[in-house]
Design an enzyme around this catalytic site. Structure first.
Site, PDB file in Angstrom:
ATOM      1  N   ARG A  56      42.830  48.187  45.160  1.00  0.00           N
ATOM      2  CA  ARG A  56      41.803  48.631  44.186  1.00  0.00           C
ATOM      3  C   ARG A  56      40.538  49.063  44.946  1.00  0.00           C
ATOM      4  NH1 ARG A  56      45.615  47.165  41.942  1.00  0.00           N
ATOM      5  NH2 ARG A  56      45.865  49.411  42.038  1.00  0.00           N
ATOM      6  N   HIS A 106      32.130  40.316  36.000  1.00  0.00           N
ATOM      7  CA  HIS A 106      33.423  39.865  36.533  1.00  0.00           C
ATOM      8  C   HIS A 106      33.533  40.024  38.048  1.00  0.00           C
ATOM      9  CE1 HIS A 106      35.207  40.451  32.245  1.00  0.00           C
ATOM     10  NE2 HIS A 106      34.544  39.323  32.377  1.00  0.00           N
ATOM     11  N   CYS A 114      33.076  33.332  49.935  1.00  0.00           N
ATOM     12  CA  CYS A 114      33.674  32.179  50.614  1.00  0.00           C
ATOM     13  C   CYS A 114      34.021  31.106  49.583  1.00  0.00           C
ATOM     14  CB  CYS A 114      32.686  31.616  51.631  1.00  0.00           C
ATOM     15  SG  CYS A 114      33.280  30.092  52.387  1.00  0.00           S
ATOM     16  N   CYS A 134      34.212  32.982  57.157  1.00  0.00           N
ATOM     17  CA  CYS A 134      32.934  33.078  56.461  1.00  0.00           C
ATOM     18  C   CYS A 134      31.803  33.205  57.483  1.00  0.00           C
ATOM     19  CB  CYS A 134      32.723  31.835  55.610  1.00  0.00           C
ATOM     20  SG  CYS A 134      31.062  31.702  54.940  1.00  0.00           S
ATOM     21  N   CYS A 137      29.574  29.577  56.953  1.00  0.00           N
ATOM     22  CA  CYS A 137      30.065  28.231  57.290  1.00  0.00           C
ATOM     23  C   CYS A 137      31.260  28.261  58.246  1.00  0.00           C
ATOM     24  CB  CYS A 137      30.427  27.466  56.016  1.00  0.00           C
ATOM     25  SG  CYS A 137      31.962  28.019  55.251  1.00  0.00           S
ATOM     26  N   GLY A 177      33.261  51.682  26.154  1.00  0.00           N
ATOM     27  CA  GLY A 177      34.518  51.622  26.905  1.00  0.00           C
ATOM     28  C   GLY A 177      35.100  50.241  27.149  1.00  0.00           C
ATOM     29  N   THR A 178      35.138  49.421  26.111  1.00  0.00           N
ATOM     30  CA  THR A 178      35.797  48.119  26.283  1.00  0.00           C
ATOM     31  C   THR A 178      36.681  47.810  25.084  1.00  0.00           C
ATOM     32  OG1 THR A 178      35.489  45.730  26.603  1.00  0.00           O
ATOM     33  CG2 THR A 178      33.753  46.882  25.388  1.00  0.00           C
TER      34      THR A 178
HETATM   35  P1  OAD Z   1      40.356  47.496  28.738  1.00  0.00           P
HETATM   36  O1  OAD Z   1      41.337  48.221  29.579  1.00  0.00           O
HETATM   37  O2  OAD Z   1      40.818  46.289  28.010  1.00  0.00           O
HETATM   38  O3  OAD Z   1      39.752  48.491  27.654  1.00  0.00           O
HETATM   39  C1  OAD Z   1      39.284  49.769  27.989  1.00  0.00           C
HETATM   40  C2  OAD Z   1      38.718  50.424  26.759  1.00  0.00           C
HETATM   41  O4  OAD Z   1      38.137  51.664  27.119  1.00  0.00           O
HETATM   42  C3  OAD Z   1      39.737  50.712  25.655  1.00  0.00           C
HETATM   43  O5  OAD Z   1      39.163  50.327  24.434  1.00  0.00           O
HETATM   44  C4  OAD Z   1      39.898  52.234  25.717  1.00  0.00           C
HETATM   45  O6  OAD Z   1      40.155  52.796  24.437  1.00  0.00           O
HETATM   46  C5  OAD Z   1      38.519  52.672  26.196  1.00  0.00           C
HETATM   47  N1  OAD Z   1      38.515  53.964  26.914  1.00  0.00           N
HETATM   48  C6  OAD Z   1      39.472  54.504  27.701  1.00  0.00           C
HETATM   49  N2  OAD Z   1      39.062  55.679  28.213  1.00  0.00           N
HETATM   50  C7  OAD Z   1      37.792  55.888  27.746  1.00  0.00           C
HETATM   51  C8  OAD Z   1      36.812  56.916  27.912  1.00  0.00           C
HETATM   52  N3  OAD Z   1      37.036  58.008  28.679  1.00  0.00           N
HETATM   53  N4  OAD Z   1      35.619  56.774  27.282  1.00  0.00           N
HETATM   54  C9  OAD Z   1      35.368  55.701  26.486  1.00  0.00           C
HETATM   55  N5  OAD Z   1      36.258  54.698  26.302  1.00  0.00           N
HETATM   56  C10 OAD Z   1      37.445  54.787  26.908  1.00  0.00           C
HETATM   57  O7  OAD Z   1      39.102  47.151  29.673  1.00  0.00           O
HETATM   58  P2  OAD Z   1      37.929  46.096  29.484  1.00  0.00           P
HETATM   59  O8  OAD Z   1      37.592  45.909  28.048  1.00  0.00           O
HETATM   60  O9  OAD Z   1      36.843  46.492  30.406  1.00  0.00           O
HETATM   61  O10 OAD Z   1      38.441  41.447  33.958  1.00  0.00           O
HETATM   62  O11 OAD Z   1      38.604  44.775  30.030  1.00  0.00           O
HETATM   63  C11 OAD Z   1      37.855  43.593  30.139  1.00  0.00           C
HETATM   64  C12 OAD Z   1      38.282  42.762  31.313  1.00  0.00           C
HETATM   65  O12 OAD Z   1      39.692  42.553  31.275  1.00  0.00           O
HETATM   66  C13 OAD Z   1      38.085  43.424  32.664  1.00  0.00           C
HETATM   67  O13 OAD Z   1      36.764  43.317  33.150  1.00  0.00           O
HETATM   68  C14 OAD Z   1      39.050  42.679  33.551  1.00  0.00           C
HETATM   69  C15 OAD Z   1      40.197  42.399  32.616  1.00  0.00           C
HETATM   70  O14 OAD Z   1      40.663  41.098  32.675  1.00  0.00           O
HETATM   71  C16 OAD Z   1      38.572  41.050  35.245  1.00  0.00           C
HETATM   72  O15 OAD Z   1      39.032  41.756  36.117  1.00  0.00           O
HETATM   73  C17 OAD Z   1      38.066  39.681  35.535  1.00  0.00           C
HETATM   74 ZN    ZN Z   2      31.394  29.729  53.750  1.00  0.00          ZN
END
Ligand code: OAD
Ligand code: ZN
Length: 241
Positions: A56, A106, A114, A134, A137, A177-178
C-alpha cells in the site's frame, strides 16, 4: 468563531487511484480483513501483514491529490485555524495537497511505530523489514503505523471533541467519501445544525436525509460547490444561519 469540520474516508482518494475498502474491486475483496487488519492476525503472521502495508505504501509514491484534497487545503489557507480536517485515510494526499493540519484517525502509511515505546518515525515509501530497530529504544519492534481492529485509536479523542464542539457551536460538518461502516457519520449529522454529505451514491448505512444537504457523485466533481458552501458558512455573521 465558526468552524468547518471535514470528515473524509477512502472515497475522497478514489479519483487519485487509491482503492476504497468496501466498493467492488476494493481492497477487502482480495484480502481476509481479519488476517491483515486485526491484532490477532498480526500476531499470527507479521510478515504477511507488513507485506500488505508495504505494498500500500509503495503504491502511494506516484499518487497525486485531486480537487477535493486541494479544496480543503485552500480553505485552510483562506481561513487559518477554522478548518478541522479529520480523515480515516492512511494515505498522504492531504499532505501532498499541502494541508496545514491533518488528523489521521486510523494512522499513516508513511510512518512506522515502535510496539515497545510508541516512538513514531517517518519512513516515506520505504518497506518495514521484520525486526526493524526502533531509533529511540533499540527494540526490534517497529511496525506499520495503521490502527488495527481490536486496538485503541488515540486520535478518536480529537475527533470526539471536534464533533461535540461542532454540535454545541452550530459549526458545519462536511462528510466526504465514507461508507459509514466504521464511524457513525449519520449519527454525527443528526447532532448538527449544518451538515453536508458527498458520497458516490446513496447507500444503506447512511441516510442522506440526516444531513442538511446531500450530494451524490464524485468528490472531485463536487469539491468546488462544497468549497463555496463552506466559504459562505464561514463568512456569514455568527448567529446568522
Ligand atoms: P469504504 O471503502 O468503506 O467507503 C468508501 C466510500 O466512498 C463509499 O461510500 C463509496 O460509495 C464512496 N466513494 C467511492 N468513490 C468515491 C468518489 N469518487 N467520490 C466520493 N465518494 C466515493 O471506506 P471508509 O468509509 O473510508 O480503516 O472506511 C473506513 C475504514 O475502514 C478505513 O479507514 C479502514 C477500514 O477499516 C483502517 O484501515 C483502520
Ligand atoms: Zn521503541
Amino acid at each position: 468563531m465558526k468552524k468547518v469540520v471535514f470528515l473524509s474516508g477512502a472515497g475522497i482518494s478514489a479519483e487519485s487511484g487509491i482503492s476504497t475498502f468496501r466498493d467492488s474491486g476494493g481492497l477487502w475483496e482480495n484480502h481476509d480483513v481479519m488476517e491483515v487488519c486485526s491484532v490477532g492476525g498480526f500476531r499470527l503472521n507479521r510478515r504477511l501483514v507488513l507485506d500488505f502495508y508495504d505494498a500500500r505504501r509503495k503504491g502511494l509514491a506516484d499518487k497525486k491529490p485531486n480537487r477535493a484534497h486541494c479544496m480543503v487545503a485552500e480553505l485552510q489557507r483562506e481561513f487559518p485555524g477554522r478548518i478541522i480536517n479529520l480523515t480515516q485515510n492512511v494515505d498522504d494526499l492531504f499532505e501532498k495537497a499541502r494541508c496545514e493540519s491533518v488528523v489521521h484517525l486510523h494512522g499513516e502509511l508513511t510512518k512506522a511505530r515502535c510496539e515497545h515505546c510508541d516512538e513514531t518515525t517517518q519512513i516515506d515509501y520505504e518497506e518495514i523489514p521484520l525486526g526493524m530497530k526502533c531509533p529511540r529504544c533499540g527494540s526490534a519492534a517497529m511496525r506499520h503505523h495503521i490502527v488495527k481492529f481490536g486496538q485503541a485509536a488515540p486520535m478518536y479523542q480529537i475527533q470526539h471533541t471536534a464533533i461535540d464542539d461542532a454540535a454545541a457551536q452550530g459549526w458545519l460538518l462536511v462528510v466526504i467519501g465514507t461508507s459509514g461502516q466504521v464511524l457513525p457519520v449519520e449519527s454525527y449529522a443528526r447532532m448538527m445544525r449544518h451538515s453536508i454529505l458527498n458520497n458516490l451514491e446513496a447507500q444503506g448505512d447512511i441516510d442522506g436525509e440526516a444531513f442538511t444537504q446531500a450530494f451524490y457523485g464524485k468528490a472531485g466533481e463536487y469539491a468546488d460547490r462544497i468549497q463555496v458552501l463552506a466559504r459562505e458558512f464561514l463568512t456569514q455573521a455568527d448567529g446568522e444561519s
